[in-house]
Design a protein around this motif. Sequence first.
Motif, PDB file in Angstrom:
ATOM      1  N   VAL A 122      20.579 -22.760 -16.146  1.00  0.00           N
ATOM      2  CA  VAL A 122      21.353 -23.662 -15.297  1.00  0.00           C
ATOM      3  C   VAL A 122      22.118 -24.586 -16.237  1.00  0.00           C
ATOM      4  N   SER A 123      23.434 -24.444 -16.257  1.00  0.00           N
ATOM      5  CA  SER A 123      24.225 -25.107 -17.304  1.00  0.00           C
ATOM      6  C   SER A 123      25.589 -25.505 -16.752  1.00  0.00           C
ATOM      7  N   VAL A 124      26.394 -26.102 -17.618  1.00  0.00           N
ATOM      8  CA  VAL A 124      27.757 -26.488 -17.260  1.00  0.00           C
ATOM      9  C   VAL A 124      28.701 -25.540 -17.981  1.00  0.00           C
ATOM     10  N   GLU A 125      29.410 -24.709 -17.248  1.00  0.00           N
ATOM     11  CA  GLU A 125      30.232 -23.670 -17.849  1.00  0.00           C
ATOM     12  C   GLU A 125      31.726 -23.928 -17.719  1.00  0.00           C
ATOM     13  N   ASP A 126      32.102 -25.122 -17.314  1.00  0.00           N
ATOM     14  CA  ASP A 126      33.519 -25.481 -17.245  1.00  0.00           C
ATOM     15  C   ASP A 126      33.651 -26.930 -17.666  1.00  0.00           C
ATOM     16  N   PHE A 127      34.863 -27.357 -17.966  1.00  0.00           N
ATOM     17  CA  PHE A 127      35.072 -28.758 -18.316  1.00  0.00           C
ATOM     18  C   PHE A 127      34.737 -29.647 -17.116  1.00  0.00           C
ATOM     19  N   GLY A 128      34.435 -30.898 -17.420  1.00  0.00           N
ATOM     20  CA  GLY A 128      34.122 -31.848 -16.360  1.00  0.00           C
ATOM     21  C   GLY A 128      35.376 -32.383 -15.699  1.00  0.00           C
ATOM     22  N   GLU A 129      35.228 -33.521 -15.054  1.00  0.00           N
ATOM     23  CA  GLU A 129      36.369 -34.170 -14.418  1.00  0.00           C
ATOM     24  C   GLU A 129      36.043 -35.642 -14.237  1.00  0.00           C
ATOM     25  N   SER A 130      37.052 -36.410 -13.947  1.00  0.00           N
ATOM     26  CA  SER A 130      36.863 -37.846 -13.825  1.00  0.00           C
ATOM     27  C   SER A 130      36.155 -38.180 -12.512  1.00  0.00           C
ATOM     28  N   GLY A 131      35.125 -39.012 -12.608  1.00  0.00           N
ATOM     29  CA  GLY A 131      34.365 -39.418 -11.434  1.00  0.00           C
ATOM     30  C   GLY A 131      33.022 -39.958 -11.884  1.00  0.00           C
ATOM     31  N   PRO A 132      32.245 -40.535 -10.979  1.00  0.00           N
ATOM     32  CA  PRO A 132      30.924 -41.033 -11.346  1.00  0.00           C
ATOM     33  C   PRO A 132      30.077 -39.924 -11.967  1.00  0.00           C
ATOM     34  N   GLY A 133      29.318 -40.273 -13.006  1.00  0.00           N
ATOM     35  CA  GLY A 133      28.565 -39.270 -13.750  1.00  0.00           C
ATOM     36  C   GLY A 133      27.653 -38.428 -12.882  1.00  0.00           C
ATOM     37  N   ALA A 134      26.918 -39.074 -11.970  1.00  0.00           N
ATOM     38  CA  ALA A 134      25.991 -38.327 -11.116  1.00  0.00           C
ATOM     39  C   ALA A 134      26.740 -37.336 -10.235  1.00  0.00           C
ATOM     40  N   ALA A 135      27.920 -37.737  -9.775  1.00  0.00           N
ATOM     41  CA  ALA A 135      28.706 -36.850  -8.915  1.00  0.00           C
ATOM     42  C   ALA A 135      29.245 -35.665  -9.700  1.00  0.00           C
ATOM     43  N   VAL A 136      29.650 -35.903 -10.942  1.00  0.00           N
ATOM     44  CA  VAL A 136      30.154 -34.796 -11.764  1.00  0.00           C
ATOM     45  C   VAL A 136      29.030 -33.824 -12.093  1.00  0.00           C
ATOM     46  N   LEU A 137      27.842 -34.342 -12.408  1.00  0.00           N
ATOM     47  CA  LEU A 137      26.694 -33.461 -12.659  1.00  0.00           C
ATOM     48  C   LEU A 137      26.404 -32.582 -11.441  1.00  0.00           C
ATOM     49  N   GLU A 138      26.432 -33.190 -10.276  1.00  0.00           N
ATOM     50  CA  GLU A 138      26.151 -32.417  -9.061  1.00  0.00           C
ATOM     51  C   GLU A 138      27.221 -31.361  -8.830  1.00  0.00           C
ATOM     52  N   ARG A 139      28.495 -31.721  -9.027  1.00  0.00           N
ATOM     53  CA  ARG A 139      29.567 -30.759  -8.813  1.00  0.00           C
ATOM     54  C   ARG A 139      29.476 -29.603  -9.794  1.00  0.00           C
ATOM     55  N   ARG A 140      28.987 -29.883 -10.992  1.00  0.00           N
ATOM     56  CA  ARG A 140      28.876 -28.822 -11.989  1.00  0.00           C
ATOM     57  C   ARG A 140      27.518 -28.110 -11.937  1.00  0.00           C
ATOM     58  N   GLY A 141      26.705 -28.423 -10.936  1.00  0.00           N
ATOM     59  CA  GLY A 141      25.517 -27.615 -10.677  1.00  0.00           C
ATOM     60  C   GLY A 141      24.241 -28.066 -11.338  1.00  0.00           C
ATOM     61  N   ILE A 142      24.231 -29.236 -11.956  1.00  0.00           N
ATOM     62  CA  ILE A 142      23.006 -29.714 -12.600  1.00  0.00           C
ATOM     63  C   ILE A 142      22.220 -30.515 -11.562  1.00  0.00           C
ATOM     64  N   THR A 143      21.469 -29.780 -10.722  1.00  0.00           N
ATOM     65  CA  THR A 143      20.726 -30.393  -9.624  1.00  0.00           C
ATOM     66  C   THR A 143      19.320 -29.817  -9.557  1.00  0.00           C
ATOM     67  N   ILE A 144      18.437 -30.568  -8.929  1.00  0.00           N
ATOM     68  CA  ILE A 144      17.068 -30.096  -8.723  1.00  0.00           C
ATOM     69  C   ILE A 144      17.075 -28.806  -7.911  1.00  0.00           C
ATOM     70  N   GLY A 145      17.885 -28.781  -6.866  1.00  0.00           N
ATOM     71  CA  GLY A 145      17.924 -27.605  -6.013  1.00  0.00           C
ATOM     72  C   GLY A 145      18.327 -26.350  -6.757  1.00  0.00           C
ATOM     73  N   ASN A 146      19.313 -26.449  -7.634  1.00  0.00           N
ATOM     74  CA  ASN A 146      19.751 -25.271  -8.388  1.00  0.00           C
ATOM     75  C   ASN A 146      18.672 -24.784  -9.351  1.00  0.00           C
ATOM     76  N   VAL A 147      17.921 -25.711  -9.927  1.00  0.00           N
ATOM     77  CA  VAL A 147      16.842 -25.311 -10.828  1.00  0.00           C
ATOM     78  C   VAL A 147      15.740 -24.612 -10.043  1.00  0.00           C
ATOM     79  N   VAL A 148      15.378 -25.183  -8.896  1.00  0.00           N
ATOM     80  CA  VAL A 148      14.344 -24.571  -8.060  1.00  0.00           C
ATOM     81  C   VAL A 148      14.753 -23.159  -7.650  1.00  0.00           C
ATOM     82  N   GLU A 149      15.995 -22.993  -7.205  1.00  0.00           N
ATOM     83  CA  GLU A 149      16.466 -21.678  -6.779  1.00  0.00           C
ATOM     84  C   GLU A 149      16.465 -20.689  -7.941  1.00  0.00           C
ATOM     85  N   ALA A 150      16.853 -21.165  -9.136  1.00  0.00           N
ATOM     86  CA  ALA A 150      16.867 -20.286 -10.309  1.00  0.00           C
ATOM     87  C   ALA A 150      15.457 -19.789 -10.626  1.00  0.00           C
TER      88      ALA A 150
END
Length: 687
Positions: free
Chosen positions: A651-679
């Motif tokens: 579970v990683s970040v495979e594209d560049f980020g974007e401007s916005g609150p850090g927590a929101a950018v992490l979620e948009r790029r898939g770094i979430t508890i749910g994604n880890v659980v599903e993986a």
Amino acid sequence: MRNDELLSDDRASIVRSPDPAQVRAVETAIALPAHVVQAKGHGHAGTAMALAPVAHVLYSRVLRHDPADPSWEGRDRVILSAGHASLLLYVQLLLTGYGLEPSDLERSRGLDSRTPGHPELGHTPGIELSTGPLGQGVASAVGMSLASRRDEALHGAGTGLFDPTVWVIAGDGCLEEGISGEASSLAGTLGLDNLVMLWDDNRITIDGPTDLAFTEDVRARYRAYGWRVLEIDDPLDLDAVEGVLREARERTGRPTFVAIRTTIGFPSPARAGTAAAHAGAFGVDDVAEVKRILRFPPDAGLEDLIPDEVLAHTRQALDRGARMREEWLIRFAEWERTHRAESSRRRVLSRGGDPEALARELDTVSAGIPEPGASVATRATNGRVLNALAPQGVLWGGSADLSDSTSVAVPGTGVDAAHPGGDFIRFGVREHAMAAILTGIAVHGLWRPFGSTYLAFSDYQRPSIRLAALMRQPVVYVYTHDSVAVGEDGPTHQPVEQIASLRTVPHLDVVRPADAHEVVGVWRRLVHDRMHPTALVLSRQGVPVAPAGAPPDPDLIARGAYVAWMNGRGADAAILATGSELSLAIEAAKHLADEGVQVRVVSMPCETWFEREPADYRAEVLPSSLRARVVVEAGRGAGWYKWVGLDGAVVSVEDFGESGPGAAVLERRGITIGNVVEAVRRVIAGV
């Protein structure tokens, strides 16, 4: 005298000196590179030939060195930034008695030879730095100069014992590279008057005349940097060369730039002054003519080019060096007797510091870490570590104009022209030069240097990091703002590929601690490791302290990976994480535990440390039978497949980020508890 007149004169030497032995020695030094490159069919003779007279005068008449003791502390340092001209140094090391033999020249550029294609620290006696990428040697020489001046200021008590002259030999290519400009600008600002640059002004590069791409007034540029500029118009006039070199080493409050007007490949009739002289054999007929001009038989072999009378003359450097070293040792013994505090402090530093004192300081930082669950940025804890260790004197460095932002500010006075013994260095916005300067400080040997910037800007530093790793120099690169969690500054400042990329550098330890306890645990190892450079990757945002509920064992942190949390025997799945993602991994594991999954969470602050551990420990942390593995990290994930295999997931970040609150950018790029659980669920199902 014009070149064509010199070439037509069979009676007189092209070298001018009232001393016939010195003339013959220089003729030998010019002939050898032409012969060696012709015999091998490859290499770089042109610059080694053109600068041979200057190198002879430097090594035989001016340089403070003892060929019988290349590591003598009182020696001057010589750095060949134009590293392709390595034969320039090898010839002088052979002639003056550093232990090289003619056979070493014959074997140059060969496997396991003591004379590699570019100078390499540790391979050849008398080589002070690995060089090759142009301009790097200039910047690292600035680091050596800084360290020597500080050594003298803190310990020498005005004796000059620890303040050698640092000589750096650079070409046009070195001065075209931006790193040399960054470093030279800082050297002028700091008044490094123990630094002398010898510039080979031959106006030729590989593609042709330098004015195809390089037309600036270099002398004026260095005057603008604050350097003193001297000239050598005729390198064949040995007395004039000696006069300028002796003037160059005089201390005037400014570094010194010596412009040397040479003709590359001289006296080759066919190639002198052309781009063809840069590399490759000159041709049998041309080299035969070079030998004739230098008053050798056209068919002279390697041994013929080193007459006994030449060695008798050049090996006088051994007697000269022994006398200088003996005089220095007498003064050193007197200094030890009369300056016991400085002597004691310097001895402790040379050993890497007082281990017990360092441990006590780290214990104090550890005791001040907030209770589990508190939110503390790892950069903040790292700053407290640096401040705690600062009084011990083992660390020395600064930042690229970011000391408060990266939390590396330490108390005291910064280095400047009036305070060479300052407590920290203001590098300015010069990330590339900073990294190479740190290498020079590390090679000097007394301090563990550190320099700091944002992780996204580590890309500026890659050539210097690579050389530090090649030389096994213990530089600490402090990188903060470690992921897309940087947030509103946007993708230009949000690192994505940098951690994965840095992990590909051999011998570079990339360390990403997960919380305050791991930061302190990492430093318990770093203060004793003097064999590896380290990229210390830290968070800008707060992360939970002790996300597993209790502080981890410091000894386990230093092993590179450990089981941070486990449900049951952790036999169903493993989640691996670093840095700020450890707390997320533990939360995901708790969700899975509620489903009855026996999951273990492995914190891996440094995979190379873990790889050096015994196999039984690695198997205890990650049993080979445990094939259901998932990694989570807020960066590119390609390098992690070595740990999860074909059955696992990342579970990683495979594209560049974007401007916005850090927590929101992490979620948009898939770094979430749910994604880890599903993986983890997918991996368990597929194993």
